[in-house]
Design an enzyme around this catalytic site. Structure first.
Site, PDB file in Angstrom:
ATOM      1  N   SER A 137       0.859  -1.192   0.000  1.00 16.20           N
ATOM      2  CA  SER A 137       0.000   0.000   0.000  1.00 16.20           C
ATOM      3  C   SER A 137       0.895   1.242   0.000  1.00 16.20           C
ATOM      4  O   SER A 137       2.129   1.129   0.046  1.00 16.20           O
ATOM      5  CB  SER A 137      -0.915  -0.031   1.218  1.00 16.20           C
ATOM      6  OG  SER A 137      -0.133  -0.117   2.378  1.00 16.20           O
ATOM      7  N   ASP A 163      -7.007  11.297  -0.878  1.00 13.73           N
ATOM      8  CA  ASP A 163      -6.645  11.273  -2.303  1.00 13.73           C
ATOM      9  C   ASP A 163      -7.490  12.253  -3.115  1.00 13.73           C
ATOM     10  O   ASP A 163      -7.045  12.738  -4.162  1.00 13.73           O
ATOM     11  CB  ASP A 163      -6.781   9.862  -2.882  1.00 13.73           C
ATOM     12  CG  ASP A 163      -5.484   9.075  -2.693  1.00 13.73           C
ATOM     13  OD1 ASP A 163      -4.405   9.666  -2.863  1.00 13.73           O
ATOM     14  OD2 ASP A 163      -5.560   7.880  -2.373  1.00 13.73           O
ATOM     15  N   GLU A 206     -10.033   5.254  -8.972  1.00 12.33           N
ATOM     16  CA  GLU A 206      -8.958   4.582  -8.238  1.00 12.33           C
ATOM     17  C   GLU A 206      -9.583   3.623  -7.233  1.00 12.33           C
ATOM     18  O   GLU A 206     -10.476   4.010  -6.478  1.00 12.33           O
ATOM     19  CB  GLU A 206      -8.117   5.640  -7.504  1.00 12.33           C
ATOM     20  CG  GLU A 206      -7.009   5.028  -6.665  1.00 12.33           C
ATOM     21  CD  GLU A 206      -6.320   6.026  -5.727  1.00 12.33           C
ATOM     22  OE1 GLU A 206      -6.575   7.245  -5.836  1.00 12.33           O
ATOM     23  OE2 GLU A 206      -5.557   5.575  -4.873  1.00 12.33           O
ATOM     24  N   THR A 219      11.512  -7.924 -10.215  1.00  8.14           N
ATOM     25  CA  THR A 219      10.209  -7.846 -10.892  1.00  8.14           C
ATOM     26  C   THR A 219       9.197  -8.864 -10.348  1.00  8.14           C
ATOM     27  O   THR A 219       8.021  -8.802 -10.690  1.00  8.14           O
ATOM     28  CB  THR A 219      10.349  -8.108 -12.414  1.00  8.14           C
ATOM     29  OG1 THR A 219      10.802  -9.446 -12.581  1.00  8.14           O
ATOM     30  CG2 THR A 219      11.308  -7.143 -13.056  1.00  8.14           C
ATOM     31  N   LYS A 220       9.665  -9.791  -9.535  1.00  2.00           N
ATOM     32  CA  LYS A 220       8.780 -10.883  -9.112  1.00  2.00           C
ATOM     33  C   LYS A 220       7.500 -10.377  -8.409  1.00  2.00           C
ATOM     34  O   LYS A 220       6.395 -10.860  -8.713  1.00  2.00           O
ATOM     35  CB  LYS A 220       9.549 -11.845  -8.199  1.00  2.00           C
ATOM     36  CG  LYS A 220       8.837 -13.165  -7.952  1.00  2.00           C
ATOM     37  CD  LYS A 220       8.901 -14.118  -9.137  1.00  2.00           C
ATOM     38  CE  LYS A 220      10.209 -14.860  -9.158  1.00  2.00           C
ATOM     39  NZ  LYS A 220      10.398 -15.677 -10.357  1.00  2.00           N
ATOM     40  N   GLN A 271       5.057  -9.449 -10.981  1.00  4.45           N
ATOM     41  CA  GLN A 271       4.460 -10.608 -11.666  1.00  4.45           C
ATOM     42  C   GLN A 271       3.368 -11.244 -10.812  1.00  4.45           C
ATOM     43  O   GLN A 271       2.289 -11.566 -11.303  1.00  4.45           O
ATOM     44  CB  GLN A 271       5.532 -11.673 -11.933  1.00  4.45           C
ATOM     45  CG  GLN A 271       6.625 -11.260 -12.891  1.00  4.45           C
ATOM     46  CD  GLN A 271       7.708 -12.339 -12.921  1.00  4.45           C
ATOM     47  OE1 GLN A 271       7.393 -13.522 -13.030  1.00  4.45           O
ATOM     48  NE2 GLN A 271       8.955 -11.934 -12.810  1.00  4.45           N
ATOM     49  N   CYS A 301      -9.780  26.767  11.806  1.00  3.04           N
ATOM     50  CA  CYS A 301     -10.817  26.050  12.525  1.00  3.04           C
ATOM     51  C   CYS A 301     -10.523  25.963  14.023  1.00  3.04           C
ATOM     52  O   CYS A 301     -10.678  26.959  14.714  1.00  3.04           O
ATOM     53  CB  CYS A 301     -11.033  24.677  11.877  1.00  3.04           C
ATOM     54  SG  CYS A 301     -12.685  24.061  12.189  1.00  3.04           S
ATOM     55  N   LEU A 302     -10.014  24.832  14.531  1.00  2.00           N
ATOM     56  CA  LEU A 302      -9.661  24.792  15.946  1.00  2.00           C
ATOM     57  C   LEU A 302      -8.610  25.861  16.263  1.00  2.00           C
ATOM     58  O   LEU A 302      -8.538  26.364  17.387  1.00  2.00           O
ATOM     59  CB  LEU A 302      -9.126  23.398  16.322  1.00  2.00           C
ATOM     60  CG  LEU A 302      -8.896  23.175  17.813  1.00  2.00           C
ATOM     61  CD1 LEU A 302     -10.195  23.187  18.591  1.00  2.00           C
ATOM     62  CD2 LEU A 302      -8.156  21.859  18.062  1.00  2.00           C
ATOM     63  N   HIS A 309     -11.731  25.793   6.523  1.00  2.00           N
ATOM     64  CA  HIS A 309     -10.511  25.058   6.154  1.00  2.00           C
ATOM     65  C   HIS A 309     -10.075  25.501   4.758  1.00  2.00           C
ATOM     66  O   HIS A 309     -10.311  24.788   3.775  1.00  2.00           O
ATOM     67  CB  HIS A 309     -10.778  23.556   6.153  1.00  2.00           C
ATOM     68  CG  HIS A 309     -10.892  22.966   7.519  1.00  2.00           C
ATOM     69  ND1 HIS A 309      -9.797  22.717   8.311  1.00  2.00           N
ATOM     70  CD2 HIS A 309     -11.965  22.595   8.239  1.00  2.00           C
ATOM     71  CE1 HIS A 309     -10.190  22.200   9.461  1.00  2.00           C
ATOM     72  NE2 HIS A 309     -11.514  22.119   9.445  1.00  2.00           N
ATOM     73  N   GLU A 331      -7.368  25.371   3.423  1.00  2.00           N
ATOM     74  CA  GLU A 331      -6.352  24.489   2.821  1.00  2.00           C
ATOM     75  C   GLU A 331      -6.928  23.567   1.754  1.00  2.00           C
ATOM     76  O   GLU A 331      -6.191  23.051   0.926  1.00  2.00           O
ATOM     77  CB  GLU A 331      -5.643  23.671   3.911  1.00  2.00           C
ATOM     78  CG  GLU A 331      -6.488  22.629   4.640  1.00  2.00           C
ATOM     79  CD  GLU A 331      -7.182  23.161   5.898  1.00  2.00           C
ATOM     80  OE1 GLU A 331      -7.405  24.387   5.967  1.00  2.00           O
ATOM     81  OE2 GLU A 331      -7.508  22.344   6.780  1.00  2.00           O
TER      82      GLU A 331
HETATM   83  N1  GLN Z   1     -13.104  20.387  17.248  1.00  2.88           N
HETATM   84  C1  GLN Z   1     -13.571  21.646  16.720  1.00  2.88           C
HETATM   85  C2  GLN Z   1     -15.050  21.600  16.388  1.00  2.88           C
HETATM   86  O1  GLN Z   1     -15.609  20.553  16.243  1.00  2.88           O
HETATM   87  C3  GLN Z   1     -12.754  22.076  15.527  1.00  2.88           C
HETATM   88  C4  GLN Z   1     -12.867  21.161  14.367  1.00  2.88           C
HETATM   89  C5  GLN Z   1     -11.804  21.360  13.342  1.00  2.88           C
HETATM   90  O2  GLN Z   1     -10.770  21.951  13.609  1.00  2.88           O
HETATM   91  N2  GLN Z   1     -12.023  20.877  12.127  1.00  2.88           N
HETATM   92  O3  GLN Z   1     -15.671  22.613  16.255  1.00  2.88           O
END
Ligand code: GLN
Length: 540
Positions: A13, A71, A140, A188-189, A192, A380-381, A506, A508
């Site tokens: 994996s 992913d 995938e 390569t085994k 295979q 967030c947190l 978030h 990100e």
């Molecule tokens: N634990 C916090 C909440 O539930 C923040 C969650 C988080 O950071 N995604 O509000």
């Protein structure tokens, strides 16, 4: 007719199947095709939302509130399309649908079985995303060929070629060609054996992607071609790369997109790689070091913060900077502060998280950043920690806390804003997915985004408690973005600090390698000011 590419993995994996699939997706997009992607996960959890990050890494959130496999983050970053929750299906969610149908009586008294009921449901999930505006679906299959729980998925994709027509399906198998030290040879085994296992399930791969440390020789590729009965040019090598964004170009040089298109009988305009070439050059030119502390709880497993790390890198690419991440266990912050260790940092990120462990450390890190002028981005947190810190140490509400950690606190500056107290089902009970926020003019956040209304993805239960808004604001706390109905605080910052900014969302999840997220971009810009003085002092 939509074409389908199925990507399976063998030998071990964590082979980078997701990155291989994503890179292929990008190559097909560079040829003008409309591509979407999907992950089928053989585990029984209905979604990864309830799994510990140490088990599964980050939970990636889609605009429509899907809690999905990480992913999908690679897929979005590489193919630059926003996916939805239908791009991830687990054994658990498939059984859930089949069992609900059984209870409704949809099967008219028939015995419900893995074949055909589970396999039909898997095929339905695959077909569901092949809409008219998609030319190619890349699916995938998680796990490794040979796993017990992968069998219904292999059977479904086997049947799929029969249903969809031979020319409309391409099977790609990703394997490992290990280097065995004492023999001094690449072996390569395992490949295979893995192909034999796949064939025993009725699937003959059209293409084999061999992961290896060092590049494979032509002879070795030929050997794999002979033994596994695929074309010479259908043995594609993906040797280790320093930078994942190089992978599409490497796979293109290896001929992956061309051979896949041949299998699918597709013709496309010539590939346009110039934009991606430019990105890779930018990545290579990003060398100015900048050191960012990531104050987390799951720091032993960097995958738990995958999108945060990628977002920092993207911002670095934009500024020509190489982001070095200092992984800091939140519980260790107090000790590190005593050693003045955080003074080595150029910036900080306080990411999201759940549970009390480390929360006080995050608060201390937020305080240090505020007092020392260290750029700090809270996610967030992270927003919760920064708000509690400000309430305690600036406003003087020494008992301020989040009710997540102290349900009876006298000053619940972070609290449940929608009633979830009665909820016992832990799945999907959060504020999930994309929500709009209205930004206040002349704030750092508004300046970063350059637009007055923004949408970001959420995944949390607790929120800023608006009852404390005016008290905090009297002390210089700025609520720089709020929900359109004005009830929820989405962004906070300080005016008299280089960059002390947090969001309830978030961000990100929306950063792209060639389009860094504005908040990460501006964090790194502020951190670079420190980095330059740090680097200059080091040279003296
Ligand atoms: N634990 C916090 C909440 O539930 C923040 C969650 C988080 O950071 N995604 O509000």
């Amino acid at each position: 007719m939509t074409k389908h590419i199925f990507v399976t993995g063998g030998v071990v994996s964590s082979l980078g199947k997701g990155l291989t699939a994503s890179s292929l997706g990008r190559l097909l997009k560079m040829r003008g095709l409309r591509v979407t992607m999907q992950k089928l996960d053989p585990y029984i959890n209905v979604d990864p939302g309830t799994m510990n990050p140490y088990e599964h890494g980050e939970v990636f959130v889609t605009d429509d509130g899907g809690e999905t496999d990480l992913d999908l983050g690679h897929y979005e970053r590489f193919i630059d399309e926003n996916l939805s929750q239908s791009s991830n299906a687990t054994t658990g969610s498939i059984y859930q649908s089949v069992l609900a149908a059984e209870r409704r009586g949809d099967y008219l008294g028939k015995t419900v079985q893995v074949i055909p009921h589970i396999t039909d449901e898997i095929k339905r999930r695959i077909k569901r995303i092949s809409t008219d505006d998609v030319d190619v679906v890349i699916t995938e299959v998680g796990g490794t060929v040979g796993d017990i729980e992968i069998l219904p998925f292999l059977e479904s994709i086997r049947q799929f070629r029969k249903d969809a027509g031979r020319d409309n399906v391409c099977y790609i198998h990703v394997t490992l060609v290990p280097f065995i030290g004492p023999a001094g040879e690449q072996k390569t085994k395992p490949t295979q054996h893995s192909v034999t296992e796949l064939r025993s399930r009725g699937i003959q791969p059209d293409v084999i992607v061999c992961r290896s440390e060092a590049p494979l020789s032509v002879e070795l590729k030929r050997k794999i071609s002979n033994l596994c009965d695929v074309d010479d040019r259908a043995v594609v090598n993906a040797a280790d790369v320093g930078n994942i964004y190089e992978l599409p170009l490497i796979l293109h040089d290896e001929g992956l997109d061309e051979v896949v298109l041949d299998v699918l009988g597709m013709e496309t305009p010539d590939i346009q790689t110039s934009a991606w070439d430019a990105l890779v050059s930018k990545v290579e030119a990003a060398t100015e070091p900048v050191r960012i502390g990531l104050i987390g709880k799951y720091v032993q497993l960097p995958d738990a913060y995958l999108s945060v790390v990628e977002s920092l890198k993207h911002a670095g690419f934009h500024h020509g900077a190489r982001v070095e991440i200092d992984w800091i266990q939140a519980e260790d912050v107090v000790g590190l502060l005593a050693e003045d260790r955080l003074a080595e940092l150029d910036g900080l990120v306080i990411p999201g998280g759940f549970g009390a462990r480390g929360f006080e450390g995050k608060i201390e890190a937020a305080r240090y950043a505020r007092e020392s002028g260290l750029p700090c981005l809270g996610l967030c947190l992270g927003l919760h920690a920064m708000t509690v810190e400000f309430a305690r140490n600036v406003v003087g509400l020494t008992e301020a806390n989040s009710t997540e950690f102290d349900p009876t606190t006298r000053h619940p500056v972070i609290d449940l804003m929608h009633d979830q107290r009665e909820v016992t089902d832990k799945g999907g009970t959060m504020r999930l997915g994309a929500y709009y926020a209205v930004l206040s003019p002349d704030t750092k956040v508004a300046e970063a985004y350059g637009e007055p209304v923004v949408s970001e993805r959420h995944r949390h239960r607790f929120e800023f408690n608006p009852n404390y808004k005016s008290r905090l604001e009297e002390h210089g706390f700025v609520c720089s973005g709020i929900s359109p109905d004005r009830r929820l605080v989405e962004f906070i910052e300080l005016a008299d600090h280089p960059f002390w900014v947090a969001t309830q969302a978030h961000p990100e999840f929306k950063s792209r390698p060639d389009r860094p997220h504005p908040l990460f971009r501006d964090l790194i810009a502020a951190a670079l000011v420190n980095a330059r003085s740090h680097n200059a002092n080091a040279r003296v």
